[in-house]
Design an enzyme around this catalytic site. Structure first.
Site, short mmCIF file in Angstrom:
data_model
loop_
_atom_site.label_atom_id
_atom_site.label_comp_id
_atom_site.label_asym_id
_atom_site.label_seq_id
_atom_site.Cartn_x
_atom_site.Cartn_y
_atom_site.Cartn_z
N ASN A 1 -55.52 66.79 -23.50
CA ASN A 1 -55.74 66.38 -21.91
C ASN A 1 -55.99 68.03 -21.51
O ASN A 1 -55.46 68.61 -21.91
CB ASN A 1 -54.21 66.36 -21.22
N ILE A 2 -56.55 66.99 -20.09
CA ILE A 2 -57.47 67.87 -19.16
C ILE A 2 -57.04 68.39 -17.64
O ILE A 2 -57.68 67.23 -17.21
CB ILE A 2 -59.17 68.65 -19.78
N GLU A 3 -56.35 68.96 -17.05
CA GLU A 3 -55.48 68.88 -15.82
C GLU A 3 -57.04 69.49 -14.79
O GLU A 3 -57.60 70.35 -15.11
CB GLU A 3 -54.65 69.68 -15.77
N CYS B 1 -56.05 62.53 -19.57
CA CYS B 1 -55.29 62.48 -21.11
C CYS B 1 -55.77 62.46 -22.71
O CYS B 1 -57.05 62.33 -22.42
CB CYS B 1 -54.80 61.07 -21.82
N GLU C 1 -55.91 61.13 -25.51
CA GLU C 1 -56.43 60.19 -26.06
C GLU C 1 -57.18 59.64 -25.74
O GLU C 1 -58.57 58.77 -25.61
CB GLU C 1 -55.08 58.86 -25.56
N1 THU Z 1 -50.55 62.81 -20.89
C1 THU Z 1 -51.60 62.68 -21.68
O1 THU Z 1 -52.89 63.61 -22.41
N2 THU Z 1 -51.37 61.48 -22.83
C2 THU Z 1 -50.76 60.92 -22.26
O2 THU Z 1 -50.57 59.57 -22.69
C3 THU Z 1 -49.63 60.82 -20.99
C4 THU Z 1 -50.32 62.57 -20.10
C5 THU Z 1 -51.36 63.94 -19.85
C6 THU Z 1 -51.78 64.21 -19.07
C7 THU Z 1 -51.30 65.40 -18.00
O3 THU Z 1 -51.88 66.52 -18.40
C8 THU Z 1 -50.00 65.67 -18.56
O4 THU Z 1 -49.47 64.75 -19.85
C9 THU Z 1 -48.70 64.85 -17.97
O5 THU Z 1 -48.58 63.93 -17.41
#
Ligand code: THU
Length: 135
Positions: A42-44, A53, A55
């Site tokens: 995941n990259i915010e 996300c 995936e």
């Molecule tokens: N996140 C994912 O990477 N995959 C998901 O299916 C659910 C949420 C990440 C996004 C965000 O960076 C963090 O989890 C919190 O929501």
């Protein structure tokens, strides 16, 4: 590649998580039918909306490299990188998976560092809207 190896790749991908806002580190590893694997994390983003996300990073990496036939994905996550229960794919990621994968596609959901449970895409996205609907 074994399921355990795929799970290991997903766990390793967590290390590169860029998650300064949630501190949730998520890793995914997508196995192609031809045996290739693509990982994602995941990259915010400070604006929150552009966050992506793990995936979808794995899926988009694969598709952008010409791969569209997938057999399974492993997903694992945890606050601070501690794996303590399932981090199931969000609704958007389920729909993106459905674009390329059928109901029987397998999803390995990490429960602990050493264990995962296997479900199908149909379990996570019943009565799905799919490419067949718009043909
Ligand atoms: N996140 C994912 O990477 N995959 C998901 O299916 C659910 C949420 C990440 C996004 C965000 O960076 C963090 O989890 C919190 O929501």
């Amino acid at each position: 590649m074994t399921d355990k190896e795929l799970y290991g790749l997903a766990k390793a991908a967590m290390k590169n998580s860029y998650s300064p806002y949630s501190n949730c580190k998520v890793g995914a590893a997508l196995l192609c039918k031809n045996g290739k694997a693509f990982t994602g994390t995941n990259i915010e983003n400070a604006a929150f909306g552009p966050t992506i996300c793990a995936e979808r990073v794995a899926i988009f990496k694969a598709v952008s490299e010409g791969e569209k036939e997938f057999s399974k994905i492993a997903v694992v996550g945890g606050k601070g990188g501690i794996i303590n229960g399932i981090f199931a794919p969000c609704g958007v990621c389920r729909q993106v998976l459905r674009e390329f994968c059928k109901d029987d596609f397998e999803i390995l959901l990490g429960e602990t560092a050493d264990s995962y449970k296997t479900v199908t895409l149909k379990d996570l996205l019943p009565l799905s809207f799919s490419p067949e609907n718009v043909k």
